[in-house]
Design an enzyme around this catalytic site. Structure first.
Site, mmCIF file in Angstrom:
data_model
loop_
_atom_site.group_PDB
_atom_site.id
_atom_site.type_symbol
_atom_site.label_atom_id
_atom_site.label_comp_id
_atom_site.label_asym_id
_atom_site.label_seq_id
_atom_site.Cartn_x
_atom_site.Cartn_y
_atom_site.Cartn_z
ATOM 1 N N GLY A 120 -24.151 39.922 -82.736
ATOM 2 C CA GLY A 120 -25.678 39.570 -82.425
ATOM 3 C C GLY A 120 -25.912 39.915 -81.083
ATOM 4 O O GLY A 120 -24.856 39.930 -80.195
ATOM 5 N N HIS A 147 -30.545 32.244 -77.219
ATOM 6 C CA HIS A 147 -30.701 32.904 -75.962
ATOM 7 C C HIS A 147 -32.169 33.170 -75.347
ATOM 8 O O HIS A 147 -32.393 33.263 -74.208
ATOM 9 C CB HIS A 147 -30.145 34.337 -76.260
ATOM 10 N N HIS A 190 -27.630 31.028 -82.596
ATOM 11 C CA HIS A 190 -26.887 31.610 -81.296
ATOM 12 C C HIS A 190 -28.005 32.679 -80.568
ATOM 13 O O HIS A 190 -28.134 32.209 -79.384
ATOM 14 C CB HIS A 190 -25.519 32.092 -81.592
ATOM 15 N N GLU A 191 -28.396 33.484 -81.331
ATOM 16 C CA GLU A 191 -29.560 34.578 -80.686
ATOM 17 C C GLU A 191 -30.833 33.797 -80.513
ATOM 18 O O GLU A 191 -31.410 34.174 -79.211
ATOM 19 C CB GLU A 191 -29.483 35.598 -81.480
ATOM 20 N N GLN A 245 -30.047 39.251 -72.967
ATOM 21 C CA GLN A 245 -28.640 39.739 -72.645
ATOM 22 C C GLN A 245 -28.773 41.212 -72.129
ATOM 23 O O GLN A 245 -27.520 41.564 -71.555
ATOM 24 C CB GLN A 245 -27.804 39.640 -73.810
ATOM 25 N N CYS A 265 -19.554 34.480 -77.181
ATOM 26 C CA CYS A 265 -20.892 34.956 -76.672
ATOM 27 C C CYS A 265 -20.491 36.336 -75.930
ATOM 28 O O CYS A 265 -19.537 36.093 -74.736
ATOM 29 C CB CYS A 265 -21.369 34.157 -75.876
ATOM 30 N N LEU A 266 -21.027 37.566 -75.966
ATOM 31 C CA LEU A 266 -21.010 38.678 -75.319
ATOM 32 C C LEU A 266 -21.243 38.545 -73.640
ATOM 33 O O LEU A 266 -20.702 39.086 -73.029
ATOM 34 C CB LEU A 266 -21.687 39.797 -75.835
HETATM 35 NI NI NI Z 1 -24.331 34.948 -76.805
#
Ligand code: NI
Length: 162
Positions: free
Chosen positions: A46, A140, A136-137, A51, A94-95
């Site tokens: 995701g 963000h 999760h997204e 991000q 998370c990236l």
């Molecule tokens: Ni994330």
């Protein structure tokens, strides 16, 4: 298409409330394509626009991307959780927070309303990993990070168990 640089904590853009996408022209299409390429390159499941440094309400999720194919890829513009039920605890990463993972409580089922990449209304009912990735997204887009969602009870229990 281009692989974009993924912003990592504590980048300010990750803490901003993103604004709705209003235009679906070339610039937005380019951003979506670049985000897809960036997510595949990072082997994530995701990615949210903040991000990659763009404070817009736009997310991409996919639950079967391990082979690098864009199949099952979901682009959701201006997503909103219209309904949710149940609670489930599981591990997330998370990236934007490399080398960190924690257990997070999420809703088990979510019903999402939003727009597709052309601006047409879409509705998604999701459970399991897809449900978790969507939540999760969407976090963000509201400036919320995994760090804010740590299940402290579970984290403490793991600490004691060490
Ligand atoms: Ni994330």
């Amino acid at each position: 298409m281009a692989v974009l640089k993924i912003k990592t904590y504590p980048a300010k853009v990750l803490r901003q409330v993103a604004s709705p996408v209003k235009d679906f022209t070339g610039k937005t299409q380019q951003l979506i394509d670049d985000m897809i390429e960036t997510m595949l390159d990072a082997e994530g499941i995701g990615l949210a626009a903040p991000q990659v440094g763009v404070s817009k309400r736009l997310i991409i999720v996919g639950s079967s991307l391990k082979d690098g194919s864009a199949e099952d890829l979901l682009v959701v513009v201006n997503p909103e959780i219209a309904y949710s039920e149940g609670d489930v605890l599981s591990t997330e990463g998370c990236l934007s927070i490399p080398k960190f993972s924690t257990t997070v409580d999420r809703r088990a089922l979510v019903f999402i309303k939003g727009l597709d990449r052309e601006g047409n209304p879409i509705e998604i009912e999701a459970t399991r990993l897809l449900s978790r990735a969507l939540q999760h997204e969407i976090d963000h887009l509201n400036g919320i990070l995994l760090l804010d969602r740590v299940n402290t009870e579970d984290a403490a229990a793991q600490e004691i168990g060490k």
